[in-house]
Design a protein around this motif. Structure first.
Motif, short mmCIF file in Angstrom:
data_model
loop_
_atom_site.label_atom_id
_atom_site.label_comp_id
_atom_site.label_asym_id
_atom_site.label_seq_id
_atom_site.Cartn_x
_atom_site.Cartn_y
_atom_site.Cartn_z
N GLN A 28 0.82 -1.21 0.00
CA GLN A 28 0.00 0.00 0.00
C GLN A 28 0.86 1.27 0.00
O GLN A 28 0.60 2.20 -0.75
CB GLN A 28 -0.94 0.00 1.21
N ARG A 29 1.90 1.27 0.81
CA ARG A 29 2.79 2.42 0.89
C ARG A 29 3.49 2.67 -0.45
O ARG A 29 3.53 3.79 -0.95
CB ARG A 29 3.82 2.19 2.02
N THR A 30 4.02 1.62 -1.06
CA THR A 30 4.74 1.75 -2.32
C THR A 30 3.81 2.22 -3.44
O THR A 30 4.16 3.10 -4.22
CB THR A 30 5.41 0.41 -2.71
N ILE A 31 2.63 1.63 -3.51
CA ILE A 31 1.66 2.01 -4.55
C ILE A 31 1.24 3.46 -4.38
O ILE A 31 1.17 4.22 -5.36
CB ILE A 31 0.44 1.08 -4.52
N THR A 32 0.95 3.86 -3.16
CA THR A 32 0.54 5.24 -2.90
C THR A 32 1.63 6.22 -3.31
O THR A 32 1.35 7.22 -3.96
CB THR A 32 0.17 5.42 -1.41
N GLU A 33 2.86 5.92 -2.97
CA GLU A 33 3.98 6.81 -3.28
C GLU A 33 4.31 6.83 -4.78
O GLU A 33 4.39 7.89 -5.39
CB GLU A 33 5.23 6.40 -2.50
N LYS A 34 4.49 5.67 -5.37
CA LYS A 34 4.97 5.60 -6.75
C LYS A 34 3.89 5.85 -7.80
O LYS A 34 4.21 6.29 -8.91
CB LYS A 34 5.63 4.24 -7.01
N GLU A 36 0.95 7.63 -7.12
CA GLU A 36 0.10 8.76 -6.72
C GLU A 36 -1.35 8.31 -6.50
O GLU A 36 -2.30 8.99 -6.87
CB GLU A 36 0.15 9.87 -7.77
N ALA A 37 -1.49 7.13 -5.93
CA ALA A 37 -2.81 6.53 -5.74
C ALA A 37 -3.67 7.32 -4.77
O ALA A 37 -3.19 7.77 -3.74
CB ALA A 37 -2.66 5.09 -5.28
N LYS A 38 -4.94 7.46 -5.13
CA LYS A 38 -5.91 8.14 -4.28
C LYS A 38 -6.63 7.15 -3.36
O LYS A 38 -7.15 7.53 -2.32
CB LYS A 38 -6.94 8.87 -5.14
N HIS A 39 -6.65 5.90 -3.78
CA HIS A 39 -7.27 4.84 -2.98
C HIS A 39 -6.53 3.54 -3.28
O HIS A 39 -6.29 3.22 -4.44
CB HIS A 39 -8.75 4.69 -3.33
N LEU A 73 2.29 -0.53 -15.64
CA LEU A 73 2.71 0.57 -14.78
C LEU A 73 2.80 0.10 -13.32
O LEU A 73 3.79 0.36 -12.63
CB LEU A 73 1.72 1.73 -14.91
N VAL A 74 1.79 -0.63 -12.88
CA VAL A 74 1.77 -1.15 -11.50
C VAL A 74 2.91 -2.15 -11.31
O VAL A 74 3.66 -2.09 -10.34
CB VAL A 74 0.41 -1.80 -11.17
N ASN A 75 3.04 -3.09 -12.24
CA ASN A 75 4.07 -4.12 -12.11
C ASN A 75 5.47 -3.52 -12.14
O ASN A 75 6.37 -4.00 -11.44
CB ASN A 75 3.91 -5.17 -13.22
N SER A 76 5.66 -2.47 -12.89
CA SER A 76 6.96 -1.79 -12.93
C SER A 76 7.27 -1.14 -11.57
O SER A 76 8.38 -1.21 -11.07
CB SER A 76 6.95 -0.74 -14.03
N ALA A 77 6.25 -0.53 -10.97
CA ALA A 77 6.43 0.12 -9.66
C ALA A 77 6.69 -0.88 -8.55
O ALA A 77 7.33 -0.57 -7.55
CB ALA A 77 5.20 0.97 -9.34
N LEU A 78 6.19 -2.11 -8.74
CA LEU A 78 6.32 -3.15 -7.70
C LEU A 78 7.21 -4.30 -8.14
O LEU A 78 7.02 -5.44 -7.70
CB LEU A 78 4.93 -3.71 -7.35
N LYS A 79 8.17 -4.02 -8.97
CA LYS A 79 9.00 -5.08 -9.56
C LYS A 79 9.61 -6.02 -8.51
O LYS A 79 9.49 -7.25 -8.62
CB LYS A 79 10.10 -4.46 -10.42
#
Length: 104
Positions: A28-34, A36-39, A73-79
């Motif tokens: 959750q922290r990584t997704i929110t930061e990388k 710019e997730a609103k939810h 995009l998500v998979n790249s942020a969470l590689k």
């Protein structure tokens, strides 16, 4: 000192295999930061061992992107996180799509 029995080494291997070190909070922290997730809503589907996650992600970065581009995009942020787990299922929405979904 005697060598460990097969049962002991199997138990150790299982313990390592069942813990990825990835948590719902870290995702959750990584997704929110990388992104710019609103939810962000992360669910550990593995019963707590951190091997299988499902996610609901709402980000303005998904605007004008098809489903495949959003997942990339998500998979790249969470590689590194994805490499450590067994299964990952993201569901990606723009803020506008999310609002429509919530009002239905």
């Amino acid at each position: 000192m005697s060598a460990p029995s097969a049962a002991e080494t199997d138990a150790q291997a299982e313990g390592v295999a069942n813990t990825s070190g990835v948590t719902t909070e870290s995702l959750q922290r990584t997704i929110t930061e990388k992104l710019e997730a609103k939810h962000v809503d992360i669910e550990d589907m593995s019963g707590g061992c951190g091997q299988m996650f499902q996610a609901m992600i709402v980000s303005p970065l998904f605007e004008k992107k098809n489903s495949l581009a959003r997942h990339r995009l998500v998979n790249s942020a969470l590689k590194s996180e994805i490499a450590a787990i067994h299964a990952w299922t993201p569901k990606c929405f723009t803020p506008e799509e999310w609002e429509k979904k919530q009002s239905q």
